[in-house]
Design a protein around this motif. Structure first.
Motif, PDB file in Angstrom:
ATOM      1  N   GLN A  64      31.826 -40.071  63.807  1.00 49.88           N
ATOM      2  CA  GLN A  64      32.740 -39.795  64.922  1.00 49.88           C
ATOM      3  C   GLN A  64      34.111 -40.447  64.719  1.00 49.88           C
ATOM      4  OE1 GLN A  64      31.499 -37.571  67.006  1.00 49.88           O
ATOM      5  NE2 GLN A  64      29.611 -37.748  65.782  1.00 49.88           N
ATOM      6  N   LEU A  65      34.266 -41.265  63.689  1.00 40.77           N
ATOM      7  CA  LEU A  65      35.543 -41.945  63.462  1.00 40.77           C
ATOM      8  C   LEU A  65      36.615 -40.964  62.994  1.00 40.77           C
ATOM      9  CD1 LEU A  65      34.281 -45.143  61.601  1.00 40.77           C
ATOM     10  CD2 LEU A  65      35.075 -44.994  63.970  1.00 40.77           C
ATOM     11  N   PRO A  66      37.867 -41.106  63.451  1.00 42.97           N
ATOM     12  CA  PRO A  66      38.956 -40.216  63.035  1.00 42.97           C
ATOM     13  C   PRO A  66      39.533 -40.628  61.676  1.00 42.97           C
ATOM     14  CG  PRO A  66      39.782 -41.801  64.621  1.00 42.97           C
ATOM     15  CD  PRO A  66      38.306 -42.072  64.483  1.00 42.97           C
ATOM     16  N   VAL A  67      38.682 -40.628  60.666  1.00 45.66           N
ATOM     17  CA  VAL A  67      39.066 -41.062  59.317  1.00 45.66           C
ATOM     18  C   VAL A  67      38.733 -39.932  58.342  1.00 45.66           C
ATOM     19  CG1 VAL A  67      38.650 -42.741  57.479  1.00 45.66           C
ATOM     20  CG2 VAL A  67      38.589 -43.481  59.870  1.00 45.66           C
ATOM     21  N   TRP A  68      39.694 -39.590  57.458  1.00 46.09           N
ATOM     22  CA  TRP A  68      39.411 -38.556  56.460  1.00 46.09           C
ATOM     23  C   TRP A  68      38.342 -39.068  55.508  1.00 46.09           C
ATOM     24  CZ3 TRP A  68      38.899 -37.492  51.371  1.00 46.09           C
ATOM     25  CH2 TRP A  68      38.878 -36.140  51.007  1.00 46.09           C
ATOM     26  N   ALA A  69      37.379 -38.214  55.214  1.00 49.41           N
ATOM     27  CA  ALA A  69      36.305 -38.565  54.284  1.00 49.41           C
ATOM     28  C   ALA A  69      36.013 -37.376  53.404  1.00 49.41           C
ATOM     29  CB  ALA A  69      35.053 -38.997  55.046  1.00 49.41           C
ATOM     30  N   GLY A  70      35.578 -37.642  52.196  1.00 51.44           N
ATOM     31  CA  GLY A  70      35.265 -36.562  51.266  1.00 51.44           C
ATOM     32  C   GLY A  70      35.258 -37.076  49.846  1.00 51.44           C
ATOM     33  N   VAL A  71      35.420 -36.151  48.916  1.00 47.33           N
ATOM     34  CA  VAL A  71      35.380 -36.482  47.485  1.00 47.33           C
ATOM     35  C   VAL A  71      36.705 -36.086  46.839  1.00 47.33           C
ATOM     36  CG1 VAL A  71      34.251 -36.011  45.276  1.00 47.33           C
ATOM     37  CG2 VAL A  71      32.881 -36.185  47.373  1.00 47.33           C
ATOM     38  N   LEU A  72      37.253 -36.991  46.055  1.00 47.44           N
ATOM     39  CA  LEU A  72      38.432 -36.706  45.245  1.00 47.44           C
ATOM     40  C   LEU A  72      37.941 -36.472  43.820  1.00 47.44           C
ATOM     41  CD1 LEU A  72      41.532 -36.532  45.150  1.00 47.44           C
ATOM     42  CD2 LEU A  72      41.558 -38.982  44.623  1.00 47.44           C
ATOM     43  N   PRO A  73      37.815 -35.197  43.389  1.00 46.64           N
ATOM     44  CA  PRO A  73      37.254 -34.926  42.057  1.00 46.64           C
ATOM     45  C   PRO A  73      38.148 -35.476  40.945  1.00 46.64           C
ATOM     46  CG  PRO A  73      37.213 -32.963  43.439  1.00 46.64           C
ATOM     47  CD  PRO A  73      38.082 -33.965  44.141  1.00 46.64           C
ATOM     48  N   LEU A  74      37.524 -35.913  39.884  1.00 46.24           N
ATOM     49  CA  LEU A  74      38.223 -36.406  38.705  1.00 46.24           C
ATOM     50  C   LEU A  74      37.755 -35.610  37.494  1.00 46.24           C
ATOM     51  CD1 LEU A  74      37.925 -40.275  39.224  1.00 46.24           C
ATOM     52  CD2 LEU A  74      39.873 -38.811  39.802  1.00 46.24           C
ATOM     53  N   GLN A  75      38.678 -35.368  36.564  1.00 47.05           N
ATOM     54  CA  GLN A  75      38.331 -34.606  35.366  1.00 47.05           C
ATOM     55  C   GLN A  75      39.217 -35.040  34.213  1.00 47.05           C
ATOM     56  OE1 GLN A  75      38.835 -30.375  35.841  1.00 47.05           O
ATOM     57  NE2 GLN A  75      37.557 -29.871  34.087  1.00 47.05           N
ATOM     58  N   LEU A  76      38.639 -35.130  33.029  1.00 47.00           N
ATOM     59  CA  LEU A  76      39.418 -35.451  31.830  1.00 47.00           C
ATOM     60  C   LEU A  76      40.149 -34.201  31.365  1.00 47.00           C
ATOM     61  CD1 LEU A  76      40.061 -37.574  29.621  1.00 47.00           C
ATOM     62  CD2 LEU A  76      38.124 -36.654  28.341  1.00 47.00           C
ATOM     63  N   THR A  77      41.485 -34.283  31.312  1.00 50.23           N
ATOM     64  CA  THR A  77      42.284 -33.144  30.878  1.00 50.23           C
ATOM     65  C   THR A  77      43.253 -33.574  29.782  1.00 50.23           C
ATOM     66  OG1 THR A  77      43.992 -33.534  32.550  1.00 50.23           O
ATOM     67  CG2 THR A  77      42.171 -32.072  33.159  1.00 50.23           C
ATOM     68  N   THR A  78      43.846 -32.597  29.122  1.00 53.14           N
ATOM     69  CA  THR A  78      44.831 -32.874  28.074  1.00 53.14           C
ATOM     70  C   THR A  78      46.192 -32.325  28.488  1.00 53.14           C
ATOM     71  OG1 THR A  78      44.411 -30.803  26.898  1.00 53.14           O
ATOM     72  CG2 THR A  78      43.045 -32.696  26.312  1.00 53.14           C
ATOM     73  N   THR A  79      47.226 -32.801  27.800  1.00 55.92           N
ATOM     74  CA  THR A  79      48.552 -32.205  27.916  1.00 55.92           C
ATOM     75  C   THR A  79      48.817 -31.437  26.624  1.00 55.92           C
ATOM     76  OG1 THR A  79      49.551 -34.249  27.098  1.00 55.92           O
ATOM     77  CG2 THR A  79      49.361 -33.991  29.483  1.00 55.92           C
ATOM     78  N   ALA A  80      50.022 -30.936  26.468  1.00 56.35           N
ATOM     79  CA  ALA A  80      50.345 -30.130  25.292  1.00 56.35           C
ATOM     80  C   ALA A  80      50.194 -30.957  24.014  1.00 56.35           C
ATOM     81  CB  ALA A  80      51.763 -29.604  25.401  1.00 56.35           C
ATOM     82  N   PRO A  81      49.581 -30.381  22.966  1.00 58.20           N
ATOM     83  CA  PRO A  81      49.441 -31.097  21.689  1.00 58.20           C
ATOM     84  C   PRO A  81      50.805 -31.471  21.110  1.00 58.20           C
ATOM     85  CG  PRO A  81      48.060 -29.132  21.733  1.00 58.20           C
ATOM     86  CD  PRO A  81      48.945 -29.050  22.928  1.00 58.20           C
ATOM     87  N   LYS A  82      50.884 -32.648  20.491  1.00 58.71           N
ATOM     88  CA  LYS A  82      52.115 -33.123  19.872  1.00 58.71           C
ATOM     89  C   LYS A  82      51.945 -33.138  18.358  1.00 58.71           C
ATOM     90  CE  LYS A  82      53.362 -36.064  23.800  1.00 58.71           C
ATOM     91  NZ  LYS A  82      53.709 -37.435  24.238  1.00 58.71           N
ATOM     92  N   PRO A  83      52.604 -32.237  17.639  1.00 61.20           N
ATOM     93  CA  PRO A  83      52.428 -32.173  16.179  1.00 61.20           C
ATOM     94  C   PRO A  83      52.907 -33.447  15.493  1.00 61.20           C
ATOM     95  CG  PRO A  83      53.541 -30.209  17.020  1.00 61.20           C
ATOM     96  CD  PRO A  83      53.526 -31.210  18.133  1.00 61.20           C
ATOM     97  N   ASP A  84      52.242 -33.784  14.398  1.00 59.15           N
ATOM     98  CA  ASP A  84      52.697 -34.862  13.532  1.00 59.15           C
ATOM     99  C   ASP A  84      54.117 -34.518  13.063  1.00 59.15           C
ATOM    100  OD1 ASP A  84      53.234 -36.456  11.213  1.00 59.15           O
ATOM    101  OD2 ASP A  84      51.083 -36.715  10.899  1.00 59.15           O
ATOM    102  N   PRO A  85      55.054 -35.484  13.084  1.00 55.74           N
ATOM    103  CA  PRO A  85      56.423 -35.197  12.631  1.00 55.74           C
ATOM    104  C   PRO A  85      56.482 -34.647  11.204  1.00 55.74           C
ATOM    105  CG  PRO A  85      56.350 -37.295  13.768  1.00 55.74           C
ATOM    106  CD  PRO A  85      54.927 -36.845  13.605  1.00 55.74           C
ATOM    107  N   ARG A  86      55.500 -34.953  10.376  1.00 52.19           N
ATOM    108  CA  ARG A  86      55.496 -34.477   8.993  1.00 52.19           C
ATOM    109  C   ARG A  86      54.708 -33.183   8.816  1.00 52.19           C
ATOM    110  NH1 ARG A  86      54.516 -39.516   4.987  1.00 52.19           N
ATOM    111  NH2 ARG A  86      54.815 -37.794   3.525  1.00 52.19           N
TER     112      ARG A  86
END
Length: 223
Positions: free
Chosen positions: A175-197
């Protein structure tokens, strides 16, 4: 798999899981394990990469590694793996939790001496990080193989522990006026960074461009 006195989940036992397919699925999705052991009376926990082939876990590194030197002595070890799936935010501070999938493995590691098994273990390490990566890269030289120690641990004494679902608050707190729930987490990647060479004509392999860690399809009641 039948639980043993060491793998039996005692705290919130309804979260325990002993099915090998579930254990394998967690191992195959995670990237890092923590190896716990006692050396000269000192407890030590070391994070390391690993690979799985069938019902065996493999770890590797330099023969000079204190961890690998210690584990060659038939020392009993405990290996843990954890995937964090979400932050469970309850209406009370007391009932905050996390959704997770974890595996605990007990046993004694042994040195891999068979050349073919060692080769397959190294392939498993590489492909565990990025699928099909082994077929794209230069394989180890004989000197590199000699300079790499591989240990194996049977997955015969292991268990998983899993929490899923929303927070479990005390009935009065709903009955409390407090937000409750689940904050999902996931392992993600960003854009690949090529080797300078890296030559510009070499394109990004599909396994890297579309890289993802497999999300488990484990279907369980809320725990």
């Amino acid at each position: 798999m039948q639980p043993t006195s060491r793998t039996q989940v005692r705290r919130t036992p309804q979260r325990g899981e002993y099915d090998l397919d579930v254990i394998y699925q967690i191992l195959d999705e995670a990237l890092v394990c923590h190896v716990g052991f006692v050396s000269d009376g000192q407890p030590i926990v070391i994070p390391t990469a690993y690979g799985r082939v069938g019902d065996r876990l493999y770890i590797h590194g330099s023969p000079a590694s204190r961890m690998l030197r210690s584990l060659q002595t038939n020392l009993e070890i405990c290996v843990t793996i954890t995937l964090l799936d979400g932050l469970v935010l309850a209406r009370s501070a007391y009932h905050h939790s996390m959704n997770y999938r974890s595996v605990v493995i007990f046993g004694a590691a042994t040195t891999v001496t068979d050349p073919e098994e060692k080769w397959q273990a190294l392939k498993a390490f590489t492909d565990h990080v990025v699928p099909q990566r082994w077929s794209d890269v230069r394989p180890p030289t004989s000197q590199e193989l000699k300079g790499t120690l591989v240990l194996t641990l049977p997955l015969t004494e292991a268990s998983a522990k899993i929490r899923t679902g929303p927070p479990l608050d005390d009935e009065a707190d709903y009955q409390l006026p407090v937000w409750a729930g689940v904050l999902p987490l996931q392992l993600t990647t960003t854009a690949p960074k090529p080797d300078p060479r890296l030559p510009s004509e070499i394109t990004i392999p599909n396994a890297i461009e579309n890289y993802t860690r497999t999300t488990s399809c484990i279907s369980l009641k809320h725990l």
